[in-house]
Design a protein around this motif. Structure first.
Motif, PDB file in Angstrom:
ATOM      1  N   ASN A  76       0.836  -1.215   0.000  1.00 45.13           N
ATOM      2  CA  ASN A  76       0.000   0.000   0.000  1.00 45.13           C
ATOM      3  C   ASN A  76       0.863   1.254   0.000  1.00 45.13           C
TER       4      ASN A  76
ATOM      5  N   ARG B 245       1.732   1.978  -3.401  1.00 52.37           N
ATOM      6  CA  ARG B 245       0.632   2.616  -4.105  1.00 52.37           C
ATOM      7  C   ARG B 245       0.577   4.102  -3.771  1.00 52.37           C
ATOM      8  N   ARG B 246       0.735   4.380  -2.495  1.00 50.38           N
ATOM      9  CA  ARG B 246       0.651   5.779  -2.081  1.00 50.38           C
ATOM     10  C   ARG B 246       1.826   6.590  -2.609  1.00 50.38           C
TER      11      ARG B 246
ATOM     12  N   MET C 229       1.250   7.431  -6.177  1.00 57.54           N
ATOM     13  CA  MET C 229       0.225   8.449  -6.388  1.00 57.54           C
ATOM     14  C   MET C 229       0.679   9.819  -5.926  1.00 57.54           C
ATOM     15  N   ALA C 230       1.419   9.861  -4.846  1.00 53.73           N
ATOM     16  CA  ALA C 230       1.596  11.170  -4.219  1.00 53.73           C
ATOM     17  C   ALA C 230       3.033  11.574  -3.965  1.00 53.73           C
TER      18      ALA C 230
ATOM     19  N   ALA D  10      -6.171  12.534  -1.962  1.00 49.08           N
ATOM     20  CA  ALA D  10      -6.566  11.408  -2.797  1.00 49.08           C
ATOM     21  C   ALA D  10      -6.032  10.082  -2.276  1.00 49.08           C
ATOM     22  N   VAL D  11      -4.792  10.084  -1.769  1.00 49.60           N
ATOM     23  CA  VAL D  11      -4.214   8.794  -1.353  1.00 49.60           C
ATOM     24  C   VAL D  11      -4.927   8.196  -0.159  1.00 49.60           C
ATOM     25  N   ASP D  12      -5.533   9.040   0.658  1.00 53.65           N
ATOM     26  CA  ASP D  12      -6.187   8.524   1.859  1.00 53.65           C
ATOM     27  C   ASP D  12      -7.605   8.044   1.583  1.00 53.65           C
ATOM     28  N   MET D  13      -8.137   8.388   0.438  1.00 55.84           N
ATOM     29  CA  MET D  13      -9.514   7.983   0.150  1.00 55.84           C
ATOM     30  C   MET D  13      -9.557   6.494  -0.153  1.00 55.84           C
TER      31      MET D  13
ATOM     32  N   PHE E 214     -10.648   3.129  -2.148  1.00 49.41           N
ATOM     33  CA  PHE E 214     -10.718   2.964  -3.599  1.00 49.41           C
ATOM     34  C   PHE E 214     -11.224   1.572  -3.909  1.00 49.41           C
TER      35      PHE E 214
ATOM     36  N   GLY F 126      -7.746   3.491   1.965  1.00 53.29           N
ATOM     37  CA  GLY F 126      -6.653   4.226   1.339  1.00 53.29           C
ATOM     38  C   GLY F 126      -5.476   4.366   2.265  1.00 53.29           C
ATOM     39  N   ILE F 127      -5.703   4.207   3.557  1.00 51.31           N
ATOM     40  CA  ILE F 127      -4.633   4.442   4.514  1.00 51.31           C
ATOM     41  C   ILE F 127      -3.826   3.172   4.740  1.00 51.31           C
TER      42      ILE F 127
END
Lengths: 269, 1150
Positions: A29, A32-33, A36-37, B891-894, B896, B961-962
């Motif tokens: 994860n 993934r983060r 994205m960021a 966005a990353v914390d939402m 999905f 998302g977290i």
């Protein structure tokens, strides 16, 4: 635990589908983060509007400009953050300048697109000797993605009619999507594990028959289906993750994968 | 899905079609014709004022309402009082108004620079002026020789309705409209007053020319022997002014006729009028009321009493009755002195009694009918009519009200001319009817400015009228057509008010939704709260008749088909029903014949035979036991509501009104038709809903109140108010930059051009428990234009050399917006921007004057304030599900889904069980399917939900998302169209630490604008006491409010125990005047007592109050004998107030 394995299943210019095995869920994860960021790219950050007689207000055009993906290959070494740079405001090391100067002379409506954005050399270029950053930049660095490439539709900024004009100067800076989503290289990241729900992390709601109502996804073929009456292993942890990364073109799937590999090798020690 | 099937699907997004219409508006006609249809009653009623209205002429000669009004007004007669002998009045002068004309809005002739003299509404709007045309009248009079003289007088500038026959935009195509800076879809129907668009709201009035029976206990208060029974008729003259006549039943069996004249009520015995009308004999009256029903002893008894009651008047002939009436009303009516009593009596009858009928004989017949109906109500053979039911209602149209006001103003002009001349005669001034200059001099003293009166009426909605115009209210006639968004704007033109009088009533019966309203008034589209049920909206297909109909041939036609003529004296009232056309008795028929006639008329009118107009209302009320009074009532008049349905007997289109609808069986869908029962079928089952109610997707799945809320919220949405934004000058304009077309839409969405004015966005919604509905927006406009870094402080950073701001300049509070040179002081003055938010200069307008010969007087600057969504802004779906954005997430914390989809909105599933908005769930499913397949989904209510493109349940597994972990339950994801409402935190939040205080009490002022506080009242105080939060209480009510300190003299002893000096002083030598005086007096007294040896008496304070010792702050640090004590400042104020009344307050500290 075995070494992490990264297996690319499908690879296109701006899209990659891969399977990551032998890692923790937290690791997957985070990946993934990060994608994205946290991958730095460049994007238009400051717009100086010299003339705008279009129907759209200045700040609206600025907003649209900000979201145009710019070629950011090798951005982490080819560019400095303005905050880390020792220049006064911005300089050739920490910024790129794009200009747009369009005026419509025809009687038909004209589209102002990302193809009209031109990279111009920094005013103070040559004052200092070229730093190592500039050397690492590729030719198209900082110009809009897909500019003048056949088969790629340019991005529409606004439409102008006869006599209208748009003239502006954009200052491009490096940043990450934590600051603003415009710096994100990814448009979507899909992420899945345990397609057969063997770990029972989720519970499928169904009316009569779970299997008939919940069709299996394509990733289900990668894993063995649970046998009838197989005992539930409550200690099992997910270790195989299916990713599908789609980029907006600013970095390109290859580069994202490269960075993923670097991060994977860095973290797996 | 194959392409052929795709193209057949309805509705579609119509993107290309709409874009084509927008880029190339049609050169003929308008892009959306239906928009012109629904404001037609506004425009056509205004057009009807003029002779060249373009409306069909009906039975009349096609005269406009203004001309008809002039006919009705007649002439005024004045005598100059120079008669040689007594008994004559001298020279006679007649004055009358021959014609009225109103021209199109033009630039005044004084302006010599303009090429095109036409004025268009856009100019009026942008210049904050009114859209007005010149009105003039032709005033005629006769000189003593009987020669006719005339003069044309200017009556000022009269506001003109946009797109009416007097508007310069009349019959322009969409393309021309755009050229004149209007919306391509501009439909008009409003006035432009000082730059605001104002319109006259529809108002419900009692149905004209129809007798309704009333049962009101309050009637008994009118006088002795009055009862609760009455019948009432609102009679309308050809010029659409009205006069209400009421017939009261008295307990002695007779009846009193009531009318009002210039707001004064008059009551006349009915017998007097019956006699005066046709000189009827007692027998004639007896037979006319009895109609051969001699066995009915109730009736015979009453009629006998009625006839007997007239004996006291000792008048036998009609002439005598007329003379009597004329004598009594001579002063009231104020007619010419040389008119005979009987002529005045006849005038009274013509002007005030059953004014919709010309002929006295017909008036007489109608009065007899009213008496029969009255007796039948008293007898209980028929019931009282419900005046709150649309069956007995019609609509006051804007043009008609406008015409009434103009008529009354013109009448006032004539009256005031007469008054002025009479004053001259009385004062002994020279009055010479032969001298034209004298008449001209009189005219200079008259106020001819009708235009300003009408402007004032439209601007305020207040009606200034000596007669009251037979209306129940004097204010609230006009409203602003707010262009907040398209939905709100078009709703203004369809709203219909019950009347301001009913808003104050304590009973709720007038607000009730009655079945009679079906198809005419929308049951869903009404606000909740105080105007609920009083402010309604017309159903989508409801029309209002505005054109006069040709019906003069109908009585003869009916007579040919079996109706008895009205003059037939031997009609049996028991077996015959009255046949009426617009309040005229046109004959009698047995119930069977009447029913036959009604059916024939309906077949003729639907098939276009015998020239029966489509808008004729055929109200066949069958005989019943104690039901509505039976008869065949035909209505052809204007301002009735009508709606289209299909007539089953011949399958033709029919137009029905609320009066006849009650006696019909209308199936909602073809499947519901019951043979032998159903007479009609609806064209569409959703036709009973208003336009807005029709736009709620799947509203048939929702709990009904939610649809009501949505109608309100749709009108509060920030959307696209206009496409001609550059030419609008509204005070506040909200604009959504990136509006979308909804995926899920009813078919009518396209019909009403909703996509031309988008109102929201298709949001991806996840149903998941996580506090309140949360909205997430990924990208905010955070790029800074003109970010230069250095602070700007020179005014030249904002303003050009002409003193006007640059377009696009960013303004902060206190920055200059404009600069000008003050002619008096010769210094440059700056206008500062006062708002708290950053604003950008959007537009600068220089406004000149009408005449164009002076330099610009006004500048008008439009500021643009950007408002990206923030926490606390209000959003709603289209199902009355509003909510406040409670958190924005990166966005990353939402969460999905497996495909990487992240929701825009996470809504708590608890929002559904109690609110029961199943339509929203259906919408989200349909939206998901539509978005996946790229199709528009039909959401028309009462239509079977199409299974095409449906996922099974639409649930998907979701991941946090977290942590990246799968949620324990699968989660539903769908697409719902979301609206952003105009209520935003930035307009509402109120914060204060310190700030302005009231000068008298020193407590914080109130009001957000003034940085005031929010009242912390008694109940709030109680709550804090109950919580035991004393420190907070102290903080709110004392420290943050009117904390003040005072010197205290008495404490030294209490606390220190040491005796202090008699004359305590503060560190700066402060002392208490009273104590010092008392101490000195005491010293003096003591000295005297010492000298004389008498006992000492001390004065007592009249009021004593205790302050807590906690308030004592202790001895001042700077020394002195006084303590400092904290007291609320209002308390000091209270003491001062008490002192002013001679009450001394003494304080004691415990």
């Amino acid at each position: 635990m075995n070494d992490p394995i990264l297996r690319i299943r499908k690879y296109e210019r701006d899209r990659v589908n891969f399977v990551l095995e032998n890692v923790d869920m937290a690791f997957a994860n985070s990946l993934r983060r990060v994608m994205m960021a946290d991958l730095p790219t460049v994007a238009i950050d400051i717009v100086e509007i010299q003339a705008n007689t279009t129907v759209l207000p200045d700040e609206f055009i600025s907003h649209r400009l900000g979201m145009i993906p710019l070629v950011s290959s090798n951005c982490d070494v080819a560019m400095r953050y303005t905050r880390d740079c020792n220049c006064f405001e911005n300089c050739a090391f920490c910024s790129i300048i794009l200009v747009l100067n369009v005026k419509c002379h025809d009687s038909t409506t004209m589209d102002v697109t990302s193809n009209h954005l031109e990279v111009v050399p920094h005013e103070d270029q040559g004052m200092e000797e070229a730093g190592e950053e500039q050397v690492k930049r590729i030719e198209k660095f900082g110009s809009p993605v897909g500019k003048n490439e056949p088969g790629v539709e340019p991005i529409l900024i606004c439409k102008i009619r006869k006599g209208q004009e748009l003239k502006l100067k954009c200052i491009v800076k490096k940043g990450i999507a934590k600051e603003h989503a415009k710096w994100s290289p990814c448009s979507a990241v899909s992420f899945e594990y345990d397609p057969h729900n063997k770990l029972r992390h989720t519970s499928y709601w169904f009316e009569t028959d779970e299997r008939a109502e919940w069709p299996l996804g394509e990733n289900a073929a990668e894993e063995e289906a649970p046998r009838e009456g197989e005992p539930f292993d409550f200690n099992a942890k997910p270790s195989k993750f299916y990713f599908d990364v789609e980029t907006d073109g600013s970095l390109g799937a290859q580069e994202v994968v490269m960075k993923v590999r670097i991060i994977v090798s860095f973290l797996s020690f | 899905m194959p392409d052929s099937e795709r193209s057949k699907r309805q509705p579609t997004f119509d993107t290309l079609e709409r874009e084509k219409l927008f880029k190339f508006p049609p050169k003929q006609g308008s892009s959306y014709k239906i928009l012109n249809e629904f404001v037609a009653p506004h425009i056509e009623s205004f057009n009807a004022l003029f002779d060249d209205s373009g409306l069909p002429s009906g039975d009349g000669k096609g005269k406009g309402l203004l001309s008809l009004g002039l006919d009705d007004m007649g002439e005024r007669v004045i005598f100059d009082g120079t008669g040689q002998t007594a008994g004559t009045w001298g020279n006679r002068m007649r004055i009358w108004i021959e014609s009225v004309s109103i021209s199109r809005p033009m630039v005044p002739d004084k302006n010599k620079y303009v090429k095109d003299r036409k004025v268009f509404p856009a100019e009026a709007r942008e210049r904050l002026a009114s859209y007005r045309g010149k009105m003039s009248i032709k005033l005629c009079w006769t000189d003593p020789q009987g020669q006719r003289q005339d003069v044309t007088r200017d009556c000022g500038l009269v506001p003109i309705m946009v797109r009416s026959v007097r508007c310069n935009l009349r019959s322009m195509s969409s393309a021309d409209m755009v050229k004149h800076h209007e919306e391509a879809e501009e439909f008009g129907g409003y006035f432009v007053i000082n730059g605001n668009e104002r319109l006259i709201r529809y108002l419900i009035l009692p149905r004209r020319n129809h007798v309704i029976s009333l049962l009101r206990p309050s009637f008994t208060n009118r006088g002795p022997s009055y009862t609760q029974y009455a019948v009432q008729i609102r009679c309308v003259r050809p010029d659409q002014t009205s006069c209400t006549n009421t017939l009261h039943y008295l307990s002695n069996g007779s009846a009193m006729f009531r009318f009002s004249w210039r707001k004064q009520e008059y009551v006349i015995p009915i017998m007097l009028i019956l006699k005066a009308l046709v000189g009827a004999s007692d027998k004639e009256i007896f037979e006319g009321i009895m109609m051969q029903d001699y066995d009915n002893t109730f009736l015979t008894g009453r009629v006998e009493l009625l006839l007997r009651s007239y004996k006291q008047f000792t008048m036998r002939t009609g002439e005598q009755a007329l003379e009597y009436l004329g004598d009594k009303f001579r002063v009231v009516l104020g007619m010419a002195d040389d008119m005979s009593n009987s002529a005045i009596g006849a005038l009274l009858i013509r002007k005030l009694i059953l004014v919709h009928i010309e002929n006295p004989r017909e008036k007489y017949r109608m009065l007899l009918f009213m008496l029969r109906k009255l007796y039948s109500v008293v007898n209980g053979t028929c019931c009282a009519d419900n005046p709150d039911s649309p069956q007995h209602q019609e609509v006051l149209l804007p043009g008609q009200l406008y015409g009434m006001i103009i008529k009354e103003r013109l009448e006032e002009i004539l009256n005031s001319i007469r008054t002025f001349i009479n004053i001259d005669i009385r004062n002994g001034n020279t009055v010479d009817f032969n001298d034209k200059r004298y008449f001209a001099k009189v005219l200079t003293r008259i106020n001819f400015d009708i235009g300003s009166k009408l402007s004032n009426f439209l601007a305020t909605g207040n009606l200034v009228s000596p007669s009251g115009l037979d209306l129940q209210q004097a204010s609230g006639f006009t409203i602003v057509a707010e262009k907040l968004n398209w939905q709100r704007y078009i709703s203004h033109f369809r709203c219909i008010h019950r009347g301001a009088f009913f808003a104050e009533l304590k009973t709720t019966t007038v607000r009730k939704l009655l079945p009679e309203a079906w198809g005419f008034l929308c049951p869903v589209h009404t606000p909740d709260g105080s105007p609920c049920g009083l402010l309604n909206h017309l159903a989508r297909t409801c029309r209002i008749v505005t054109a006069p109909l040709a019906v003069a041939h109908i009585p003869a036609l009916l007579a040919k088909h079996g109706m008895s003529e009205p003059f037939n004296a031997c009609i049996d009232g028991r077996t015959n029903l009255c046949v009426q056309l617009d309040g005229h008795v046109i004959g009698w028929a047995t119930p069977a014949v009447a029913r036959q006639l009604a059916t024939s008329l309906r077949i003729w009118k639907t098939e276009g035979k015998n020239e029966i107009p489509m808008d004729l209302e055929i109200g066949m009320v069958p005989p019943s036991m104690g039901g509505q009074y039976p008869g065949l009532f035909l209505f052809s008049s204007r301002s009735r509501m009508m709606r289209p349905v299909k007539y089953l007997a011949n399958g033709r289109d029919d137009s029905i009104g609320p009066f006849e609808q009650v006696y019909m069986d209308i199936a909602c869908t073809p499947e519901e038709i019951e043979s032998e029962v159903s007479t009609h079928v609806e064209h569409n089952p959703t036709n009973f809903l208003s336009i807005l109610a029709n736009l709620t997707p799947f509203s048939d799945f929702n709990q009904s109140p939610r649809n009501i809320y949505q109608c309100q919220m749709g009108k509060q949405t920030m959307g696209t108010p206009s496409t001609a934004l550059k030419h609008r000058t509204d005070n506040k304009l909200y604009r959504l930059q990136s509006g979308q077309s909804p995926v899920v839409r009813p078919a009518l969405h396209n019909t009403y051009a909703m996509d031309a004015f988008p109102n929201g966005t298709n949001a991806i919604v996840a149903l998941r428990k996580s506090g309140e509905p949360t909205l997430h927006f990924g990208l905010g406009p955070e790029i800074k234009p003109h970010a230069k870094g250095e602070k700007r402080d020179s005014c030249l950073d904002f303003l050009d050399l002409d003193g006007l701001p640059y377009i696009g300049t960013k303004l902060r509070s206190g920055d200059p917006i404009a600069a000008y040179v003050d002619d008096v002081t010769r210094r440059t003055k700056f206008v500062k921007y006062k708002g708290d938010e950053e604003a950008l200069v959007d537009e600068v307008r220089l406004l000149g004057e009408d005449t164009g010969d002076v330099e610009l007087q006004k500048i008008h600057i439009t500021l643009r304030i950007t408002r990206s969504p923030v926490i606390g802004d209000k959003f709603s779906s289209r199902h009355g599900q509003k909510g406040v954005c409670s958190q924005k997430w990166p966005a990353v914390d939402m969460p999905f889904s497996e495909s990487g989809m992240q929701p825009d909105v996470i809504i708590n599933p608890h929002a559904f069980p109690s609110r029961m908005t199943i339509g929203m769930l259906v919408e989200s499913m349909a939206g998901k399917a539509g978005a996946m397949h790229g199709l528009a989904q039909d959401a028309t209510p009462f239509k079977a939900v199409e299974a095409a493109g449906y996922n099974y349940y639409g649930n998907e597994p979701m991941y946090s998302g977290i942590t990246g972990e799968e949620f324990a339950a699968d989660i539903y994801l769908g697409v719902v169209y979301y609206q952003r409402l105009r209520h935003m935190v930035l307009d509402k939040f109120q914060v204060r630490t310190t700030g302005p205080v009231d000068p008298v009490t020193r407590q914080p002022v109130k009001g957000r604008k003034r940085a005031g506080g929010i009242r912390f009242g008694e109940m709030e105080r109680d709550a804090l006491i109950a919580h035991g939060t004393s420190y907070l209480l102290q903080d709110r009510l004392m420290n943050c409010s009117d904390y003040s300190t005072a010197w205290d003299i008495s404490l030294g002893e209490v606390f220190t125990g040491t005796s202090i000096s008699r004359k305590p002083t503060g560190p700066g030598g402060e002392y208490c005047r009273i104590c010092r005086a008392a101490a000195e007096q005491e010293d003096e007294l003591e000295r005297q007592a010492l000298a004389t040896g008498q006992h000492l008496q001390r004065p007592q304070a009249s009021l004593s109050v205790a302050i807590s010792s906690q308030n004592v702050l202790g001895r001042s640090l700077k020394g002195g004998d006084l303590d400092v004590v904290a007291v609320p400042y209002v308390f000091r104020y209270l003491c001062a107030e008490l002192a002013s009344m001679g009450i001394a307050v003494s304080l004691e500290i415990q």
